[in-house]
Design an enzyme around this catalytic site. Structure first.
Site, short mmCIF file in Angstrom:
data_model
loop_
_atom_site.label_atom_id
_atom_site.label_comp_id
_atom_site.label_asym_id
_atom_site.label_seq_id
_atom_site.Cartn_x
_atom_site.Cartn_y
_atom_site.Cartn_z
N ASP A 475 -10.49 -4.82 5.26
CA ASP A 475 -10.38 -3.37 5.07
C ASP A 475 -11.37 -2.84 4.03
OD1 ASP A 475 -8.81 -4.62 3.13
OD2 ASP A 475 -7.30 -3.05 3.07
C1 LAN Z 1 -5.93 -7.59 -3.72
C2 LAN Z 1 -6.64 -6.36 -4.09
C3 LAN Z 1 -7.14 -5.54 -2.96
C4 LAN Z 1 -6.27 -5.63 -1.74
C5 LAN Z 1 -6.53 -4.51 -0.70
C6 LAN Z 1 -7.98 -4.39 -0.29
C7 LAN Z 1 -6.13 -3.17 -1.32
C8 LAN Z 1 -5.64 -4.75 0.50
O1 LAN Z 1 -5.72 -3.71 1.40
C9 LAN Z 1 -5.88 -6.12 1.08
C10 LAN Z 1 -5.57 -7.21 0.05
C11 LAN Z 1 -6.36 -7.10 -1.26
C12 LAN Z 1 -7.77 -7.59 -1.01
C13 LAN Z 1 -5.78 -7.95 -2.38
C14 LAN Z 1 -5.12 -9.23 -2.06
C15 LAN Z 1 -4.37 -9.93 -3.20
C16 LAN Z 1 -5.07 -9.80 -4.53
C17 LAN Z 1 -6.43 -10.44 -4.41
C18 LAN Z 1 -5.21 -8.31 -4.83
C19 LAN Z 1 -3.89 -7.58 -4.95
C20 LAN Z 1 -5.79 -8.34 -6.22
C21 LAN Z 1 -5.08 -9.54 -6.91
C22 LAN Z 1 -4.37 -10.34 -5.79
C23 LAN Z 1 -4.41 -11.85 -6.09
C24 LAN Z 1 -3.68 -12.62 -5.03
C25 LAN Z 1 -3.79 -12.09 -7.48
C26 LAN Z 1 -3.59 -13.51 -7.85
C27 LAN Z 1 -2.23 -13.96 -7.50
C28 LAN Z 1 -1.93 -14.93 -6.65
C29 LAN Z 1 -0.61 -14.96 -6.04
C30 LAN Z 1 -2.89 -15.98 -6.30
#
Ligand code: LAN
Length: 747
Positions: A475
Site C-alpha cells: 500500500d
Molecule cells: C507498519 C507501519 C506502516 C504500516 C502501513 C503501511 C500503514 C500499513 O498499511 C501496512 C503495514 C505497515 C507497513 C506496518 C507493519 C508493521 C510495522 C512495521 C508498522 C506498524 C511499523 C512498526 C511495525 C513493526 C512490526 C514493529 C515491530 C514489532 C514487531 C511485532 C516485530
C-alpha cells in the site's frame, strides 16, 4: 513567539535523504560527521533537561512533537502571504481560511529534501531492546542521550507505577520489567522511589517469571533469566525444505526477521557475564530466589495482564517436540543452521544498509553481529551508527521510533491531501519538494540476494520510510503511485517519474494481489491461515502470515483505478480484473453494521474511510455490480452517521483495535473526524448540514497558527500495540477540509 524550553534548543534534527538523526549541540549539519563526535554535557545541563522535559502523562500520554515543531516553526514562521480566494458565503470563507492556514503551517515542517519528519514512537518495548544491545556490547550511548532516555522512561510510568506495552496502555509485566531493567542499565539507583514502587508492581503481579516470551528472551540475554525457561526456537527449522507450508520463509516478514536473530541468540545461548548490576537485578525482579526458580516450568508462564493471544494446543505440542529435540540436538546440524542464519542476517543488514526492517530486529541483529564478529568489526560499527536513526526527541524525552520513520507514507498522504483541491496549488514549492522526495524514494534496483532470501520483487515499488530501508510495501507503493499521479495531474511540475516507472509501480501492485482478491503488507500471503496456531508471541495477534487487509486492498484498488484512467492502454483487462477482485474482497470484509475493521490505525473510522473511498471511486465504471456497491456505501454512511458525537465530531479509542468492537472516545478526535468526513464526502452523502457539523469541529479545534493539537494515539499493529503518527493531526484535517472545499466551495 512559542514557548521553547532552553534545552530543547540544544537538540537539532539533522536530515539527509530522509534519514533522521537527533544531534545534541551539534557542530556539524552533516550526519556522518556528527556521528563521529562525542557530545559533552555538564551536570547543570542534565538538571536543566529534567526541568525542560517535564511531561504530564496523565493529561495526555501523547507528546505533540513540540521539540521538532518549535524548531521548525519558531523563527521563520509567517502567515500565508499570497492571495486568498474570496467567497460570498462567510461559512465557506472560514473553511478556505482554515485550509490555507493549515497548509501554510504544515509547509514549515517539511524538510529540505521534501518529507515531513515526525515522532513515530508509542510502543514501550523497543528502547529496552536497543539499550540491551548497547549494554551487552559495551557500547553506551552518549551521556546526553542516556539522560533523555531516562526522562522518557520515567515520563511514561503509569499511576500504578508500572508501564504498558505502549504509552496509552495499562501496565503489563512486559512493559514494566523492560522499562525497569532499562532504567537500572541507565544507572538509576534501585532505591529511587519510582523504582521501589515499580518493584512492588512487579512482585504484586507474580514477579518477572510471568514476562511474555519476548521479554524472557531479552532477560536471558542479560543473564536475568535462564535460557532453559524459554521455549526452543528450533534454529534447524531454517534448514527445512522450502515446500513445507510451515517453513519460516512463509512467515510475515516482520516475524521472520525477528525470529531469525532470536534463533541465533538462542542457539548460541548468548548472555552477559554476571556482574554486580545483574546480581542485584536478579533479586529485584523476582519474588523467589533466582537460583531456586524451576526454569523449565516457567516457559509458558505469562502474567494475566499480558496474555492477549492464548497459545494453541498445536503450539504446545510443537514446543514439546522442539524442547525435547533441544536436549539431544545434533551439533553439526546446529552448526549448519547457525551458518545459514548468520548468512541471512548479513544479507538483511546489507539489503537495508544496516537499518533493518524494523526496530526489533535492528536491536537483535546488532547483538548477533556483535557476538559473531566483535565490537570492533566493521559490521558492528555500521549497526551502531544506525541505532541513531531510530531515536527521536520530543517533549517527553528520547524514545525509540517504531521504524526509521514514516517518511514516504506521510509525504504521499500530505501531497494527496493538499492536491485534493485547487487551494493546494498555492503551495507549489511544497508540492515540488515532496514530489522530489517521492521521486527519490521509488526503489530502482533489486538486491543481488533478493531471491535467495525470499524478497518480493521490488523494482518500481515504494517503501514506508526511505529507499535505504528498501523494504517495499504494497500500500505504500499504492500511495506513492497515487501521489505521483496527483502531482502529474495538477500540472504544477514537469514530471520526473516517467511512464516506464509508473508502469513498474503498477506491475508491483499487480504482483502483490493475493488469491483472495485482497492485498497484504510487504509480501503475498505465503502460508495457510492455520499457521497462526503457531504464533508464540502471547502479546500480538495475527503475526504469522501477511494477511490481506481492507486498508491495503483499498489503497491498491484506488491507485489502480487512477492509473487506469491515466494510462488506459496499459494492461487494461488485467487491471480491470484486479480491481474487480479487490472490490469483492473489500465487500466481504464489511461488517453487518456497515463498518470495516482497521488493522493499522484507530480503527473502524480509518478502515471505513478506505473502504468507502475505493468503492465510491469504482462506482459506475463497470468494475462491479453498481447496486451492490451502492448498497455497501449506504450501509457505511449509516454506520458513520450513527457514530457522530453530539459535538459533530467522531472519536474512537485504541481499544477498538484490541477489543475488535467500536469503542467511543470521551472526546471527539480530529483525526477520526477527518476520516469520517472524508468517507461521507467520498460516498456523496447528501446531508450537508451533518458534514458541516463535523467540519466545524475541525475548525474550532484549529490553533491560530494553523496546527491542531495532538490528541489520542492513531496507529496500531498486530491488534494490540499502538504507534504514534504525529503528522496525521495535520494531514487528515487538511485533507477533509480540501475535500469540503472542492465539493462545496471551489468554483
Ligand atoms: C507498519 C507501519 C506502516 C504500516 C502501513 C503501511 C500503514 C500499513 O498499511 C501496512 C503495514 C505497515 C507497513 C506496518 C507493519 C508493521 C510495522 C512495521 C508498522 C506498524 C511499523 C512498526 C511495525 C513493526 C512490526 C514493529 C515491530 C514489532 C514487531 C511485532 C516485530
Amino acid at each position: 513567539m512559542l514557548n521553547v524550553k532552553k534545552s530543547w534548543k540544544h537538540w537539532q534534527l539533522l536530515t539527509e535523504k530522509g534519514r533522521h538523526i537527533w544531534a545534541f549541540k551539534s557542530k556539524s549539519n552533516n550526519i556522518s560527521q556528527h556521528l563521529q563526535h562525542a557530545e559533552d554535557i555538564s551536570n547543570e545541563e542534565i538538571k536543566q533537561f529534567v526541568e525542560d522535559f517535564k511531561f504530564d502523562k496523565f493529561s495526555n500520554p501523547n507528546s505533540g512533537d513540540k521539540v521538532f515543531r518549535h524548531a521548525a516553526i519558531n523563527s521563520k514562521f509567517q502567515a500565508f502571504a499570497g492571495k486568498i480566494p474570496q467567497s460570498e458565503d462567510p461559512e465557506h470563507q472560514k473553511v478556505t481560511n482554515a485550509l490555507i492556514n493549515g497548509m501554510n503551517y504544515f509547509t514549515y515542517l517539511q524538510s529540505d529534501e521534501g518529507h515531513w519528519p515526525g515522532d513515530y514512537g508509542g510502543p514501550l518495548f523497543l528502547l529496552p531492546g536497543l539499550l540491551i544491545a548497547s549494554y551487552i556490547s559495551g557500547t553506551p550511548f552518549p551521556k546526553a542521550h542516556q539522560e533523555m532516555m531516562k526522562i522518557y522512561l520515567f515520563n511514561h510510568q503509569n499511576k500504578d507505577a508500572g508501564w504498558g506495552m505502549h504509552i496509552e496502555g495499562e501496565s503489563t509485566m512486559f512493559g514494566t520489567v523492560m522499562q525497569y531493567v532499562s532504567l537500572r542499565i541507565l544507572g538509576v539507583d534501585k532505591n529511587d522511589e519510582r523504582l521501589i514502587k515499580a518493584r512492588a508492581w512487579i512482585s504484586d503481579h507474580g514477579g518477572a517469571v510471568g514476562i511474555p516470551s519476548w521479554g524472557k528472551f531479552y532477560l536471558s540475554i542479560l543473564n536475568l533469566y535462564a535460557w532453559e525457561g524459554f521455549n526452543s526456537l528450533f534454529p534447524e527449522m531454517w534448514l527445512f525444505p522450502k515446500w513445507l507450508p510451515f517453513h519460516p520463509w512463509r512467515y510475515w516478514c516482520h516475524s521472520r526477521m525477528v525470529y531469525l536473530p532470536m534463533a541465533y541468540c538462542y542457539a548460541e545461548r548468548i548472555k552477559i557475564p554476571e556482574n554486580e548490576l545483574i546480581l542485584s537485578l536478579r533479586e529485584e525482579i523476582y519474588i523467589e530466589a533466582f537460583d531456586a526458580i524451576n526454569w523449565s516450568k516457567q516457559r509458558n508462564t505469562v502474567c494475566e495482564k499480558d496474555a492477549y493471544t492464548i497459545p494453541s494446543p498445536v503450539l504446545k505440542w510443537m514446543n514439546f517436540f522442539t524442547n525435547t529435540y533441544e536436549k539431544m540436538q545434533c551439533p553439526w546440524i546446529r552448526k549448519r543452521a547457525l551458518a545459514y542464519i548468520l548468512k541471512y542476517l548479513n544479507a538483511e543488514d546489507a539489503q537495508t544498509d544496516y537499518i533493518n526492517i524494523g526496530p526489533v530486529n535492528k536491536a537483535i541483529n546488532s547483538i548477533c553481529i556483535w557476538h559473531a564478529y566483535g565490537k570492533d568489526s566493521v559490521q558492528f560499527k555500521k549497526h551502531v551508527a544506525r541505532w541513531y536513526d531510530y531515536l527521536w526527541v520530543a517533549e517527553d524525552g528520547m524514545k525509540m521510533s517504531g521504524y526509521n520513520g514514516s517518511q514516504l507514507w506521510d509525504t504521499a498522504f500530505a501531497t494527496r491531501a493538499m492536491l485534493e483541491s485547487d487551494l493546494g496549488k498555492l503551495f507549489a514549492g511544497t508540492i515540488a519538494k515532496s514530489y522530489q522526495f517521492i521521486d527519490h524514494s521509488q526503489i530502482a534496483v533489486e538486491h543481488s540476494t533478493h531471491a535467495e532470501f525470499f524478497r518480493h520483487p521490488m523494482i518500481g515499488s515504494w517503501p514506508f520510510s526511505t529507499a535505504e530501508n528498501g523494504w517495499p510495501v504494497a500500500d505504500c507503493t499504492a500511495e506513492g503511485l497515487s501521489a505521483t499521479l496527483a502531482v502529474h495531474h495538477s500540472r504544477l511540475i514537469v514530471p520526473l517519474i516517467d511512464e516506464a516507472r509508473i508502469k513498474q509501480a503498477i506491475d508491483v501492485i499487480l504482483s502483490y494481489q493475493n488469491s483472495d482478491g485482497g492485498w497484504a503488507t510487504y509480501e503475498l500471503s505465503r502460508a495457510p491461515k492455520w499457521l497462526e496456531k503457531l504464533n508464540p508471541s502471547e502479546v500480538f495477534a495475527d503475526i504469522m502470515i501477511d494477511y490481506s487487509w481492507t486498508e491495503c486492498t483499498a489503497a491498491c484498488v484506488i491507485s489502480l483505478l487512477e492509473a487506469r484512467e491515466a494510462y488506459p492502454d496499459y494492461k487494461n483487462s488485467e487491471i480491470h480484473r484486479a480491481i474487480g477482485a479487490g472490490l469483492r474482497f473489500i465487500l466481504e470484509q464489511q461488517k453487518g453494521d456497515g463498518s470495516w475493521y482497521g488493522g493499522w490505525a484507530v480503527c473502524f473510522t480509518y478502515a471505513t474511510w478506505f473502504g468507502v473511498e475505493a468503492i465510491s471511486k469504482a462506482m459506475g465504471k463497470g468494475f462491479y455490480n453498481d447496486t451492490v456497491l451502492a448498497g455497501s456505501l449506504k450501509k457505511a454512511c449509516e454506520f458513520l452517521v450513527g457514530k457522530q458525537k453530539v459535538d459533530g465530531g467522531w472519536g474512537e479509542t485504541f481499544e477498538s483495535c484490541s477489543k475488535l468492537v467500536y469503542t467511543e472516545a470521551k472526546k471527539s478526535q480530529v483525526v477520526n473526524t477527518a476520516w469520517a468526513l472524508l468517507g461521507l464526502m467520498a460516498a456523496d452523502f447528501n446531508d450537508k448540514i451533518l458534514i458541516e457539523k463535523g467540519v466545524n469541529q475541525l475548525l474550532s479545534r484549529q490553533a491560530d497558527i494553523g496546527d491542531w493539537s495532538q490528541e489520542s494515539i492513531s496507529g496500531v499493529f498486530n491488534y494490540n500495540c499502538m504507534i504514534t503518527y504525529s503528522n496525521y493531526r495535520n494531514i487528515f484535517p487538511i485533507w477533509a477540509l480540501s475535500r469540503y472545499y472542492r465539493r462545496y466551495v471551489q468554483e
